[in-house]
Design a protein around this motif. Structure first.
Motif, PDB file in Angstrom:
ATOM      1  N   PRO A 172       0.801  -1.229   0.000  1.00 46.55           N
ATOM      2  CA  PRO A 172       0.000   0.000   0.000  1.00 46.55           C
ATOM      3  C   PRO A 172       0.829   1.271   0.000  1.00 46.55           C
ATOM      4  O   PRO A 172       2.005   1.250   0.326  1.00 46.55           O
ATOM      5  CB  PRO A 172      -0.810  -0.123   1.301  1.00 46.55           C
ATOM      6  N   ASP A 173       0.173   2.361  -0.355  1.00 45.65           N
ATOM      7  CA  ASP A 173       0.807   3.670  -0.312  1.00 45.65           C
ATOM      8  C   ASP A 173       0.996   4.065   1.147  1.00 45.65           C
ATOM      9  O   ASP A 173       0.016   4.262   1.865  1.00 45.65           O
ATOM     10  CB  ASP A 173      -0.080   4.682  -1.047  1.00 45.65           C
ATOM     11  N   PRO A 174       2.238   4.195   1.626  1.00 42.74           N
ATOM     12  CA  PRO A 174       2.461   4.512   3.046  1.00 42.74           C
ATOM     13  C   PRO A 174       1.882   5.862   3.451  1.00 42.74           C
ATOM     14  O   PRO A 174       1.546   6.065   4.617  1.00 42.74           O
ATOM     15  CB  PRO A 174       3.988   4.487   3.182  1.00 42.74           C
ATOM     16  N   SER A 175       1.756   6.776   2.493  1.00 38.96           N
ATOM     17  CA  SER A 175       1.174   8.084   2.804  1.00 38.96           C
ATOM     18  C   SER A 175      -0.348   8.053   2.791  1.00 38.96           C
ATOM     19  O   SER A 175      -0.995   9.029   3.169  1.00 38.96           O
ATOM     20  CB  SER A 175       1.669   9.134   1.793  1.00 38.96           C
ATOM     21  N   ASN A 176      -0.914   6.928   2.318  1.00 40.23           N
ATOM     22  CA  ASN A 176      -2.370   6.732   2.286  1.00 40.23           C
ATOM     23  C   ASN A 176      -3.075   7.813   1.481  1.00 40.23           C
ATOM     24  O   ASN A 176      -4.215   8.198   1.783  1.00 40.23           O
ATOM     25  CB  ASN A 176      -2.939   6.677   3.709  1.00 40.23           C
ATOM     26  N   LEU A 177      -2.413   8.273   0.412  1.00 47.58           N
ATOM     27  CA  LEU A 177      -2.999   9.320  -0.426  1.00 47.58           C
ATOM     28  C   LEU A 177      -3.845   8.739  -1.548  1.00 47.58           C
ATOM     29  O   LEU A 177      -4.813   9.369  -1.987  1.00 47.58           O
ATOM     30  CB  LEU A 177      -1.892  10.205  -1.018  1.00 47.58           C
ATOM     31  N   ILE A 178      -3.471   7.560  -2.037  1.00 46.82           N
ATOM     32  CA  ILE A 178      -4.227   6.965  -3.138  1.00 46.82           C
ATOM     33  C   ILE A 178      -4.554   5.512  -2.795  1.00 46.82           C
ATOM     34  O   ILE A 178      -3.757   4.814  -2.164  1.00 46.82           O
ATOM     35  CB  ILE A 178      -3.447   7.037  -4.473  1.00 46.82           C
ATOM     36  N   PRO A 179      -5.723   5.030  -3.203  1.00 47.58           N
ATOM     37  CA  PRO A 179      -6.111   3.647  -2.908  1.00 47.58           C
ATOM     38  C   PRO A 179      -5.282   2.665  -3.725  1.00 47.58           C
ATOM     39  O   PRO A 179      -4.765   3.004  -4.792  1.00 47.58           O
ATOM     40  CB  PRO A 179      -7.591   3.600  -3.309  1.00 47.58           C
ATOM     41  N   SER A 180      -5.174   1.441  -3.230  1.00 49.18           N
ATOM     42  CA  SER A 180      -4.336   0.461  -3.920  1.00 49.18           C
ATOM     43  C   SER A 180      -4.931  -0.931  -3.847  1.00 49.18           C
ATOM     44  O   SER A 180      -5.722  -1.249  -2.953  1.00 49.18           O
ATOM     45  CB  SER A 180      -2.927   0.448  -3.314  1.00 49.18           C
ATOM     46  N   LEU A 181      -4.525  -1.747  -4.792  1.00 50.43           N
ATOM     47  CA  LEU A 181      -4.783  -3.181  -4.787  1.00 50.43           C
ATOM     48  C   LEU A 181      -3.439  -3.870  -4.950  1.00 50.43           C
ATOM     49  O   LEU A 181      -2.695  -3.569  -5.887  1.00 50.43           O
ATOM     50  CB  LEU A 181      -5.717  -3.587  -5.935  1.00 50.43           C
ATOM     51  N   SER A 182      -3.102  -4.763  -4.043  1.00 47.08           N
ATOM     52  CA  SER A 182      -1.788  -5.403  -4.105  1.00 47.08           C
ATOM     53  C   SER A 182      -1.913  -6.912  -4.033  1.00 47.08           C
ATOM     54  O   SER A 182      -2.886  -7.454  -3.504  1.00 47.08           O
ATOM     55  CB  SER A 182      -0.890  -4.900  -2.965  1.00 47.08           C
ATOM     56  N   ILE A 183      -0.928  -7.576  -4.604  1.00 46.42           N
ATOM     57  CA  ILE A 183      -0.810  -9.024  -4.506  1.00 46.42           C
ATOM     58  C   ILE A 183      -0.024  -9.346  -3.244  1.00 46.42           C
ATOM     59  O   ILE A 183       0.934  -8.646  -2.900  1.00 46.42           O
ATOM     60  CB  ILE A 183      -0.100  -9.583  -5.758  1.00 46.42           C
ATOM     61  N   ASP A 184      -0.414 -10.378  -2.539  1.00 44.04           N
ATOM     62  CA  ASP A 184       0.216 -10.708  -1.255  1.00 44.04           C
ATOM     63  C   ASP A 184       1.579 -11.370  -1.501  1.00 44.04           C
ATOM     64  O   ASP A 184       1.708 -12.585  -1.506  1.00 44.04           O
ATOM     65  CB  ASP A 184      -0.692 -11.636  -0.449  1.00 44.04           C
ATOM     66  N   ASP A 185       2.606 -10.527  -1.689  1.00 43.94           N
ATOM     67  CA  ASP A 185       3.941 -11.043  -2.006  1.00 43.94           C
ATOM     68  C   ASP A 185       4.600 -11.730  -0.825  1.00 43.94           C
ATOM     69  O   ASP A 185       5.387 -12.660  -1.006  1.00 43.94           O
ATOM     70  CB  ASP A 185       4.833  -9.913  -2.524  1.00 43.94           C
ATOM     71  N   PRO A 347     -17.279   5.583  -3.126  1.00 47.32           N
ATOM     72  CA  PRO A 347     -16.341   5.320  -2.020  1.00 47.32           C
ATOM     73  C   PRO A 347     -15.561   4.033  -2.285  1.00 47.32           C
ATOM     74  O   PRO A 347     -16.120   3.035  -2.755  1.00 47.32           O
ATOM     75  CB  PRO A 347     -17.260   5.168  -0.806  1.00 47.32           C
ATOM     76  N   VAL A 348     -14.270   4.065  -2.028  1.00 51.59           N
ATOM     77  CA  VAL A 348     -13.431   2.880  -2.232  1.00 51.59           C
ATOM     78  C   VAL A 348     -12.586   2.639  -0.991  1.00 51.59           C
ATOM     79  O   VAL A 348     -12.256   3.573  -0.254  1.00 51.59           O
ATOM     80  CB  VAL A 348     -12.503   3.033  -3.471  1.00 51.59           C
ATOM     81  N   ALA A 349     -12.244   1.369  -0.776  1.00 47.24           N
ATOM     82  CA  ALA A 349     -11.376   1.019   0.352  1.00 47.24           C
ATOM     83  C   ALA A 349      -9.973   1.533   0.089  1.00 47.24           C
ATOM     84  O   ALA A 349      -9.525   1.605  -1.056  1.00 47.24           O
ATOM     85  CB  ALA A 349     -11.369  -0.489   0.554  1.00 47.24           C
TER      86      ALA A 349
END
Length: 375
Positions: A172-185, A347-349
């Motif tokens: 995720p974006d550590p600054s929490n400025l933009i939403p993200s989708l990530s693969i569980d690496d 609204p998005v997570a």
């Protein structure tokens, strides 16, 4: 418009009949309502009833009406375009099968909603930042898909300041400025290490693409945490810059150590395949291969090889390469869908992990010494 409601034909300068585009006025005349009411209904704007909207849309479909892109964009202040400017080495995109499939998934989702994808590959982060500024200044795109987040990445802050809606594939974006989708690496690396550990490997090398990228750092952290619990003899972490040639060099160097790795984990399929080919060539041309003496080194004495990307390359190589399978196209579709929600004001997570990949076990980690009957 003809009396039967079909598209009218007009004479062109060469005398041939040409179909004339159905206009909003044609639809208004057909229904006996104002052109403004038709426009409101077509664009789902308030001011007309649900029944009128239904009739207008049904009539528009029957008459073959389609929106004029330029007018629609001008009227709504939208470009109906999403920007994608990944920063890679000059040949990094075409050699990255995951990225190509990821882009295909993005395009599939966007096209269903009438959006186009503006693909602008960059050779450096500095160039990418200049591209974002240019897009914002010229109002060239409605939103941006961001990939390859790295430590202290300025891009989320920049895109926010520029007013460009964006989503992150990764994070995720550590600054929490933009939403993200990530693969569980992290979980994926643990799956790979569990597999190698069960096979008895205790000296493992990870050849990453770029150690500054968020997913590479996540994988390294998982490797070190696993090592702390299992107490491997030794682990190596090397940065290749996504260069298959560099991966080959590092592989060959590590194998010259007194206690070399018995297993290699590669960031990409091309790096794994290039290293496998180089090792195979060395073994096949060495004087250590002697069928008469009964010494059969190739391919049974090769180190175990795992790729963090799966592709036809891994499946068709010999020995076939154990690989992490991730549905890159589906991932691209989900990331694009997230951006479409942002553009629609839904609204998005903030940050979500999705698509825990699957390890496809192949010959490169399960070669079995032949019995005398199979020789």
């Amino acid at each position: 418009m003809s009396e039967d409601g079909k598209t009218k034909s007009v004479k062109s300068v060469d005398g041939a009949a040409r179909p004339q585009r159905v206009s909003l006025k044609d639809i208004a005349d057909e229904l006996g309502i104002s052109q403004t009411a038709v426009s409101f209904a077509i664009n789902d704007r308030p001011g007309v009833s649900a029944e009128t909207k239904r009739k207008v849309k049904e009539t528009a479909a029957r008459m073959g009406w389609s929106p004029v892109y330029a007018a629609q964009a001008l009227g709504s202040s939208k470009t109906m375009t999403v920007g994608f400017a990944p920063s890679r080495a000059e040949d990094g995109i075409q050699n990255d099968s995951f990225m190509m499939q990821f882009m295909a998934g993005i395009h599939q989702s966007l096209s269903r909603h009438g959006y186009g994808l503006l693909f602008r590959p960059c050779t450096s982060d500095k160039e990418a930042i200049a591209v974002y500024r240019d897009w914002a200044r010229r109002k060239r795109v409605d939103g941006v898909i961001l990939v390859d987040l790295y430590a202290d990445d300025p891009r989320p802050q920049l895109l926010t300041e520029l007013g460009l809606p964006s989503v992150l594939a990764g994070g995720p974006d550590p600054s929490n400025l933009i939403p993200s989708l990530s693969i569980d690496d992290s979980a994926t690396m643990r799956t790979v290490l569990e597999h190698l550990s069960l096979l008895g490997h205790r000296r493992i090398a990870y050849l990453s693409g770029d150690a500054s990228l968020d997913y590479s750092r996540s994988r390294v952290a998982a490797l070190k945490a696993f090592d702390k619990r299992r107490n491997f003899d030794r682990i190596w972490v090397e940065d290749t810059g996504f260069d298959p040639g560099r991966g080959v060099e590092l592989t060959q160097r590590l194998l010259t150590e007194s206690q070399p790795p018995t297993a290699f984990i590669y960031e990409t399929d091309t790096m794994a395949a290039a290293s496998l080919r180089a090792l195979s060539s060395i073994m096949l041309t060495s004087d250590m291969l002697s069928w008469d003496s009964g010494i059969r080194r190739f391919p049974y004495d090769l180190p175990a090889i795992v790729s963090f990307e799966d592709s036809a390359i891994c499946e068709s190589a010999f020995p076939s390469i154990t690989a992490v399978h991730r549905d890159a196209s589906l991932y691209g579709t989900k990331v694009a869908n997230l951006l479409l929600k942002v553009l629609a004001g839904e609204p998005v997570a903030g940050n979500r992990k999705i698509l825990t990949p699957k390890l496809i076990v192949r010959e490169s980690t399960r070669m079995i010494l032949p019995t005398p009957e199979t020789v």
